[in-house]
Scaffold this active site. Structure first.
Site, PDB file in Angstrom:
ATOM      1  N   ASP A 126     -11.465  -1.337 -24.376  1.00 42.94           N
ATOM      2  CA  ASP A 126     -11.495  -1.427 -22.922  1.00 42.94           C
ATOM      3  C   ASP A 126     -11.670  -0.065 -22.288  1.00 42.94           C
ATOM      4  O   ASP A 126     -11.213   0.931 -22.825  1.00 42.94           O
ATOM      5  CB  ASP A 126     -10.133  -1.906 -22.386  1.00 42.94           C
ATOM      6  CG  ASP A 126      -9.978  -3.393 -22.481  1.00 42.94           C
ATOM      7  OD1 ASP A 126     -10.978  -4.076 -22.659  1.00 42.94           O
ATOM      8  OD2 ASP A 126      -8.815  -3.838 -22.367  1.00 42.94           O
ATOM      9  N   ARG A 153      -2.763  -9.908 -19.989  1.00 39.68           N
ATOM     10  CA  ARG A 153      -3.804  -9.826 -21.014  1.00 39.68           C
ATOM     11  C   ARG A 153      -3.437  -8.850 -22.130  1.00 39.68           C
ATOM     12  O   ARG A 153      -4.037  -8.862 -23.197  1.00 39.68           O
ATOM     13  CB  ARG A 153      -5.177  -9.482 -20.419  1.00 39.68           C
ATOM     14  CG  ARG A 153      -5.304  -8.113 -19.861  1.00 39.68           C
ATOM     15  CD  ARG A 153      -6.637  -7.932 -19.172  1.00 39.68           C
ATOM     16  NE  ARG A 153      -7.765  -7.805 -20.098  1.00 39.68           N
ATOM     17  CZ  ARG A 153      -8.067  -6.693 -20.754  1.00 39.68           C
ATOM     18  NH1 ARG A 153      -7.345  -5.606 -20.607  1.00 39.68           N
ATOM     19  NH2 ARG A 153      -9.104  -6.653 -21.567  1.00 39.68           N
ATOM     20  N   PRO A 175       0.825  -1.224   0.000  1.00 38.95           N
ATOM     21  CA  PRO A 175       0.000   0.000   0.000  1.00 38.95           C
ATOM     22  C   PRO A 175       0.853   1.265   0.000  1.00 38.95           C
ATOM     23  O   PRO A 175       0.335   2.352  -0.246  1.00 38.95           O
ATOM     24  CB  PRO A 175      -0.837  -0.124   1.274  1.00 38.95           C
ATOM     25  CG  PRO A 175      -0.249  -1.221   2.070  1.00 38.95           C
ATOM     26  CD  PRO A 175       0.622  -2.051   1.183  1.00 38.95           C
ATOM     27  N   GLU A 228       3.887  -7.732   9.047  1.00 42.35           N
ATOM     28  CA  GLU A 228       4.047  -6.272   9.021  1.00 42.35           C
ATOM     29  C   GLU A 228       4.944  -5.798   7.879  1.00 42.35           C
ATOM     30  O   GLU A 228       5.223  -4.622   7.759  1.00 42.35           O
ATOM     31  CB  GLU A 228       4.598  -5.779  10.367  1.00 42.35           C
ATOM     32  CG  GLU A 228       3.572  -5.769  11.478  1.00 42.35           C
ATOM     33  CD  GLU A 228       2.315  -4.976  11.133  1.00 42.35           C
ATOM     34  OE1 GLU A 228       2.432  -3.789  10.802  1.00 42.35           O
ATOM     35  OE2 GLU A 228       1.215  -5.559  11.187  1.00 42.35           O
TER      36      GLU A 228
HETATM   37  N1  ADE Z   1      -0.423  -5.540   0.397  1.00 43.57           N
HETATM   38  C1  ADE Z   1      -1.272  -5.166   1.361  1.00 43.57           C
HETATM   39  N2  ADE Z   1      -2.091  -4.203   0.947  1.00 43.57           N
HETATM   40  C2  ADE Z   1      -1.754  -3.947  -0.345  1.00 43.57           C
HETATM   41  C3  ADE Z   1      -2.233  -3.047  -1.317  1.00 43.57           C
HETATM   42  N3  ADE Z   1      -3.225  -2.185  -1.089  1.00 43.57           N
HETATM   43  N4  ADE Z   1      -1.651  -3.056  -2.528  1.00 43.57           N
HETATM   44  C4  ADE Z   1      -0.630  -3.898  -2.781  1.00 43.57           C
HETATM   45  N5  ADE Z   1      -0.135  -4.768  -1.905  1.00 43.57           N
HETATM   46  C5  ADE Z   1      -0.697  -4.800  -0.684  1.00 43.57           C
END
Ligand code: ADE
Length: 233
Positions: free
Chosen positions: A165, A150, A85, A112
């Site tokens: 697309d 793809r 994230p 973590e």
């Molecule tokens: N691992 C945990 N959350 C994630 C996310 N939002 N995007 C990519 N990998 C992740």
């Protein structure tokens, strides 16, 4: 394209990558998928340690990950990706860039996270699936692989369907116009008459107008980019 996935949960793969057109591409060898079980490289039965400086959770240890990485050959030019994230949000443009790569290694984090020294040593690019937190990198890895593979020529039978697309980089990025099929009248809802007119120019124009209207309404950020792209320099 050769893809290697480092994961604590190899049973997740190929999962959805083994079915439909992507599964066919995998069986035909249009891409290969090697899955490496990080647990096989555990140090005294452990793959993780507590974070230095304290805090909750466990961190995947760099020496364990290094041993996993050393267990297969990594050609020069390999792209190292770490779903997180904290990464840049994944996009259709990134999918297009990844689809042109020969070799990609994905590292799926859990707990973590991962000791950053391992990420730094191999210049992992961090990529996010979106602004929310998953349990690990596997679901994001599946999504990144599917969106990239793809776009490899030959994976999707009719290449024009890629241009139609949502978010196609060359023609958009616009969201796709709505689709209809038979029956022409269903539960009192009719297919727009222009789609039954046989007038291809008018159909094309209607679809373009719909794509613009939906993008403007739902995704003002994309609409701004689209408008800027249309302006002559
Ligand atoms: N691992 C945990 N959350 C994630 C996310 N939002 N995007 C990519 N990998 C992740």
């Amino acid at each position: 394209m050769h893809i290697t996935v480092l994961t604590l949960f190899p049973e997740i793969f190929p999962g959805p990558l083994g079915v439909s057109l992507i599964g066919k591409a995998l069986r035909k060898g249009l891409f290969t998928l090697q899955v490496v079980d990080i647990k096989a490289f555990a140090r005294q039965g452990r793959v993780d340690s507590p974070p230095c400086g304290g805090g909750c959770g466990m961190i995947l240890a760099p020496d364990v990950l290094e041993a996993a990485l050393a267990s297969f050959s990594v050609p020069s030019g390999t792209l190292f990706l770490y779903p997180s994230p904290r990464g840049r949000p994944f996009s259709q443009e990134m999918g297009q860039e990844f689809s042109a790569q020969h070799d990609i290694v994905f590292l799926c984090g859990r707990y973590e996270g991962v000791d950053v020294r391992f990420l730094e040593k191999h210049a992992f690019r961090e990529v996010s699936l979106g602004d929310y937190v998953l349990m690990g990198g596997e679901i994001a890895t599946l999504a990144f692989i599917e969106a990239s593979v793809r776009l490899i020529p030959g994976v999707v039978g009719d290449p024009t369907s890629l241009q139609e697309d949502s978010l196609d980089v060359a023609t958009g990025p616009l969201l796709e116009y709505p689709q209809y099929t038979t029956p022409v009248c269903w539960e009192g809802r009719s297919v727009p008459s222009v789609l039954l007119s046989g007038n291809h120019g008018a159909i094309q124009q209607w679809r373009q107008e719909q794509a613009c209207a939906i993008t403007r309404q739902r995704r003002p950020d994309l609409w701004k980019r689209y408008v800027a792209k249309q302006l002559p320099f």
